[in-house]
Scaffold this motif. Structure first.
Motif, PDB file in Angstrom:
ATOM      1  N   VAL A  82       0.933  -1.148  -0.012  1.00  0.00           N
ATOM      2  CA  VAL A  82      -0.095  -0.038   0.044  1.00  0.00           C
ATOM      3  C   VAL A  82       0.895   1.334  -0.008  1.00  0.00           C
ATOM      4  CG1 VAL A  82      -1.601   1.284   1.420  1.00  0.00           C
ATOM      5  CG2 VAL A  82      -1.980  -1.030   0.888  1.00  0.00           C
ATOM      6  N   ALA A  83       1.980   1.135   0.716  1.00  0.00           N
ATOM      7  CA  ALA A  83       3.212   2.411   0.654  1.00  0.00           C
ATOM      8  C   ALA A  83       3.471   2.761  -0.535  1.00  0.00           C
ATOM      9  CB  ALA A  83       4.007   2.155   1.865  1.00  0.00           C
ATOM     10  N   VAL A  84       3.674   1.420  -1.194  1.00  0.00           N
ATOM     11  CA  VAL A  84       4.384   1.753  -2.742  1.00  0.00           C
ATOM     12  C   VAL A  84       3.279   2.121  -3.738  1.00  0.00           C
ATOM     13  CG1 VAL A  84       5.604   0.606  -4.448  1.00  0.00           C
ATOM     14  CG2 VAL A  84       6.247   0.117  -2.296  1.00  0.00           C
ATOM     15  N   LEU A  85       2.122   1.508  -3.468  1.00  0.00           N
ATOM     16  CA  LEU A  85       1.304   2.112  -4.411  1.00  0.00           C
ATOM     17  C   LEU A  85       0.868   3.661  -4.225  1.00  0.00           C
ATOM     18  CD1 LEU A  85      -1.107  -0.963  -4.442  1.00  0.00           C
ATOM     19  CD2 LEU A  85      -0.074  -0.159  -6.378  1.00  0.00           C
ATOM     20  N   GLY A  86       0.762   4.047  -2.803  1.00  0.00           N
ATOM     21  CA  GLY A  86       0.340   5.237  -2.568  1.00  0.00           C
ATOM     22  C   GLY A  86       1.286   6.109  -3.111  1.00  0.00           C
ATOM     23  N   SER A 138       7.278  10.147   2.255  1.00  0.00           N
ATOM     24  CA  SER A 138       7.681  11.678   2.224  1.00  0.00           C
ATOM     25  C   SER A 138       7.639  11.967   3.849  1.00  0.00           C
ATOM     26  CB  SER A 138       6.373  12.335   1.776  1.00  0.00           C
ATOM     27  OG  SER A 138       5.236  12.124   2.540  1.00  0.00           O
ATOM     28  N   THR A 139       8.127  13.415   4.093  1.00  0.00           N
ATOM     29  CA  THR A 139       8.017  14.102   5.227  1.00  0.00           C
ATOM     30  C   THR A 139       6.493  13.697   5.951  1.00  0.00           C
ATOM     31  OG1 THR A 139       9.689  15.569   4.753  1.00  0.00           O
ATOM     32  CG2 THR A 139       8.487  16.270   6.603  1.00  0.00           C
ATOM     33  N   GLU A 140       5.505  14.168   5.326  1.00  0.00           N
ATOM     34  CA  GLU A 140       4.247  13.691   6.110  1.00  0.00           C
ATOM     35  C   GLU A 140       3.862  12.320   6.548  1.00  0.00           C
ATOM     36  OE1 GLU A 140       4.771  15.328   3.238  1.00  0.00           O
ATOM     37  OE2 GLU A 140       4.399  17.459   3.654  1.00  0.00           O
ATOM     38  N   GLY A 141       4.445  11.487   5.483  1.00  0.00           N
ATOM     39  CA  GLY A 141       4.175  10.003   5.749  1.00  0.00           C
ATOM     40  C   GLY A 141       4.819   9.517   6.981  1.00  0.00           C
ATOM     41  N   ILE A 142       6.206  10.133   6.871  1.00  0.00           N
ATOM     42  CA  ILE A 142       7.051   9.564   8.150  1.00  0.00           C
ATOM     43  C   ILE A 142       6.682  10.228   9.523  1.00  0.00           C
ATOM     44  CG2 ILE A 142       9.518   9.770   9.126  1.00  0.00           C
ATOM     45  CD1 ILE A 142       8.913   7.832   6.725  1.00  0.00           C
ATOM     46  N   GLN A 143       6.292  11.577   9.567  1.00  0.00           N
ATOM     47  CA  GLN A 143       5.766  11.867  10.645  1.00  0.00           C
ATOM     48  C   GLN A 143       4.332  11.463  11.092  1.00  0.00           C
ATOM     49  OE1 GLN A 143       5.440  16.299   9.393  1.00  0.00           O
ATOM     50  NE2 GLN A 143       7.478  16.630   9.883  1.00  0.00           N
ATOM     51  N   TRP A 144       3.356  11.018  10.142  1.00  0.00           N
ATOM     52  CA  TRP A 144       2.274  10.378  10.428  1.00  0.00           C
ATOM     53  C   TRP A 144       2.492   9.014  11.082  1.00  0.00           C
ATOM     54  CZ3 TRP A 144       0.828   5.351   8.622  1.00  0.00           C
ATOM     55  CH2 TRP A 144      -0.267   5.054   8.946  1.00  0.00           C
ATOM     56  N   LEU A 145       3.619   8.191  10.686  1.00  0.00           N
ATOM     57  CA  LEU A 145       3.745   7.020  11.171  1.00  0.00           C
ATOM     58  C   LEU A 145       4.286   7.005  12.677  1.00  0.00           C
ATOM     59  CD1 LEU A 145       3.976   3.808  10.837  1.00  0.00           C
ATOM     60  CD2 LEU A 145       6.454   4.032  10.212  1.00  0.00           C
ATOM     61  N   LEU A 173      -2.903   3.093   7.336  1.00  0.00           N
ATOM     62  CA  LEU A 173      -2.313   3.479   6.172  1.00  0.00           C
ATOM     63  C   LEU A 173      -3.015   3.426   4.903  1.00  0.00           C
ATOM     64  CD1 LEU A 173       0.331   4.533   5.094  1.00  0.00           C
ATOM     65  CD2 LEU A 173       0.851   2.014   4.432  1.00  0.00           C
ATOM     66  N   PHE A 174      -3.836   2.325   4.906  1.00  0.00           N
ATOM     67  CA  PHE A 174      -4.809   2.242   3.772  1.00  0.00           C
ATOM     68  C   PHE A 174      -5.573   3.496   3.397  1.00  0.00           C
ATOM     69  CE2 PHE A 174      -7.845  -0.640   1.114  1.00  0.00           C
ATOM     70  CZ  PHE A 174      -7.214  -0.480   0.023  1.00  0.00           C
ATOM     71  N   ALA A 175      -6.305   3.740   4.777  1.00  0.00           N
ATOM     72  CA  ALA A 175      -7.187   5.137   4.844  1.00  0.00           C
ATOM     73  C   ALA A 175      -6.244   6.308   4.639  1.00  0.00           C
ATOM     74  CB  ALA A 175      -7.802   5.147   6.165  1.00  0.00           C
ATOM     75  N   TRP A 176      -5.016   6.629   5.200  1.00  0.00           N
ATOM     76  CA  TRP A 176      -4.423   7.605   5.131  1.00  0.00           C
ATOM     77  C   TRP A 176      -3.754   8.047   3.599  1.00  0.00           C
ATOM     78  CZ3 TRP A 176       0.986   9.094   3.899  1.00  0.00           C
ATOM     79  CH2 TRP A 176       1.220  10.146   4.073  1.00  0.00           C
ATOM     80  N   THR A 177      -3.405   6.970   2.988  1.00  0.00           N
ATOM     81  CA  THR A 177      -2.992   7.302   1.473  1.00  0.00           C
ATOM     82  C   THR A 177      -4.196   7.606   0.536  1.00  0.00           C
ATOM     83  OG1 THR A 177      -3.180   4.756   1.053  1.00  0.00           O
ATOM     84  CG2 THR A 177      -1.057   5.596   1.924  1.00  0.00           C
TER      85      THR A 177
END
Length: 518
Positions: A42-46, A72-79, A364-368
């Motif tokens: 999902v991370a790669v597809l996003g 991305s910066t937003e993705g790492i901060q989200w995790l 993650l599925f929802a966040w992307t």
């Protein structure tokens, strides 16, 4: 699957197909690792979709939806900000553990087996699947609680009449999941979907006072309850039972005669349950458990009784179990009660690991935004086909069925679908309550075998812990898929007959839009 069945000289075409599905699905990694892989996919597809710049309009909010890049910066901060919340906020985690503790009181005290020996001694094994499926289907009045409570109960009932307990879990789980939307009563699902349907009507016709009631699907769903029970029971008796054969595990108990002390324990447990229910009823009629309407009347929908059903059920199981245990001397002190709870929880380690990784994947599925984009794309594709009449209805049901494999939340899908399909069907002359019925039929059967549902992994862990340590997800899926597809086919045929006869779907609701609405 039993060795006796594996050695059978002749296999039907259906069995060979299911054997293939079982072999493929059994090659899947353990659930925790599987959702680790899915997280990466999902991370790669996003990331890929975010680079394409594809944007879709969300019909529920009219806002543009585009994929977000996890790398991305937003993705790492989200995790970093949500890793723990994704786990602790994963709803099935607390629900399953809570109900496992409660049911453990009844099971470890011996109350459940005594009840079965007392009530099912002379019940023909052939009707047991229908009873379990019916109870599972009716269990959706308690929402997701049914997925936790019914399968273990089904296993014990099956084992008590000499049938394979894992088939009992399959029957109970299929009833609770594949028949999730059906019920003899007006359930919380009716209220939730009706609200989203009315929101879609209001967006389409801002000045109209036309709405649908919470009972708009009641007649059809009442009839569907029996359909689901019959189909699930038939498939379990004629397909699933044959794949598992006789149960030869060590964890089994025959239906022996109930001793005098056990009868006393059951009597005391029953009295405690009745007293508890009386307190709950009093709390609803004269206490804080009812929802107070503006006119002063009390309502059960949206009441603290339904919203707090998990703790209510916890004590409903725990209190009689403890009373029975102390009456029969199975529990001599509180240490024994604690030991019973610990024993029940000892087999939940794998499930907790699964919850951690599944929680990360779902968030993650929802966040992307991939889940929303998938639903919107599917709805747009069906709208572009331009079908009318029965072909349109069946296509919409099948679309909902396919999307349901990837997005388990029925309310989330309807929040996206309703603003598209409610107005579209209204412009074709169809009632919004009728459109809602079509959605509900497609939203249920594939629930029972989609790996996106956390409850199928819970069923797997319980079955492995208690009945077959070598059981894999493929065997479970191979037992559930025939139920799902046969039920979906039967439900569509049932609907077509209902539609052609012109029966109402609820009070005052036919497939036709009332004159003057548009």
């Amino acid at each position: 699957m039993s060795k006796a069945n594996m050695a059978a000289p002749k296999r039907s075409a259906i069995d060979r197909v299911l054997d293939g599905i079982e072999r493929v699905a059994n090659k899947l990694p353990p659930p925790g690792i599987l959702f680790c892989y899915l997280f990466i996919i999902v991370a790669v597809l996003g990331a890929i979709f975010s680079f394409t710049g594809i944007t879709l309009a969300n019909p529920a909010t009219q806002e543009p939806v585009s994929a977000q890049n996890f790398f991305s910066t937003e993705g790492i901060q989200w995790l970093l900000g949500n890793l723990v919340k994704n786990f602790t906020g994963f709803a099935p985690l607390g629900l399953v553990i809570t109900m496992t503790l409660a049911i453990g009181m009844c099971e470890e005290s011996g109350m459940i087996m005594s009840m079965l020996r007392n009530s099912l001694k002379n019940v023909p094994p052939a009707i047991v699947p229908y009873v379990i499926a019916f109870v599972g289907t009716m269990g959706n009045i308690a929402s997701d609680t049914a997925m936790v409570v019914i399968p273990p109960m089904g296993a014990i009932v099956y084992m008590g009449v000499g049938k394979h307990p894992i088939v009992g879990m399959i029957a109970g789980y299929a009833g609770a999941q594949a028949g999730f939307t059906a019920n003899l009563l007006v359930a919380g699902t009716d209220s939730l979907l009706q609200g989203l349907t009315n929101d879609a009507i209001k967006s389409f016709l801002p000045d109209s006072t036309f709405t649908v009631d919470v009972t708009c699907n009641w007649f059809f769903m009442m009839a569907s309850t029996f359909l689901c029970s019959i189909v699930i029971g038939l498939v379990c008796n004629n397909v699933v039972d044959k794949r598992f054969g006789a149960y030869e595990g060590a964890n089994q108990e025959s239906l022996e005669e109930v001793s005098d002390i056990e009868k006393k324990g059951l009597r005391n447990a029953g009295i405690s349950a009745l007293v508890y229910l009386a307190v709950i009823v009093a709390g609803f009629l004269a206490g804080p458990l009812a929802k107070i309407n503006e006119d002063g009347s009390r309502a059960i929908l949206g009441s603290p009784l339904l919203t707090g059903l998990i703790p209510v059920l916890f004590f409903f199981f725990a209190i009689p179990g403890i009373v029975y245990g102390f009456t029969t001397k199975k529990f001599k002190n509180t240490t024994d009660v604690n030991r019973a709870m610990v024993k029940q929880m000892s087999g939940m380690g794998s499930y907790v690991v699964f919850c951690f990784f599944c929680g990360q994947f779902q968030k993650l599925f929802a966040w992307t935004k991939l889940d929303t984009m998938l639903a919107i794309s599917g709805a747009d594709a069906l709208k572009a086909i331009g079908f009318t009449g029965i072909p349109l209805f069946v296509s919409f049901i099948l679309l909902c069925m396919c999307v349901n494999l990837f997005i388990s939340s029925g309310s989330a899908k309807w929040a996206i679908f309703a603003p598209i399909f409610v107005p579209m069907f209204m412009m074709l002359g169809y009632h919004p309550g009728f459109t809602q019925v079509l959605y509900r039929m497609g939203d249920s059967p594939t629930n029972c075998f989609t790996p996106m549902s956390p409850y199928i992994w819970m069923v797997l862990e319980v079955a492995k812990t208690k009945y077959d340590k070598d059981l894999k997800i493929g065997t479970l899926v191979a037992g559930l898929m025939p139920i799902a597809f046969i039920l979906q086919f039967a439900w569509i045929i049932f609907f077509i007959v209902w539609y052609l006869i012109g029966l109402p779907y609820g009070p005052g609701v036919t497939h036709l839009l009332p004159p003057g609405v548009l």
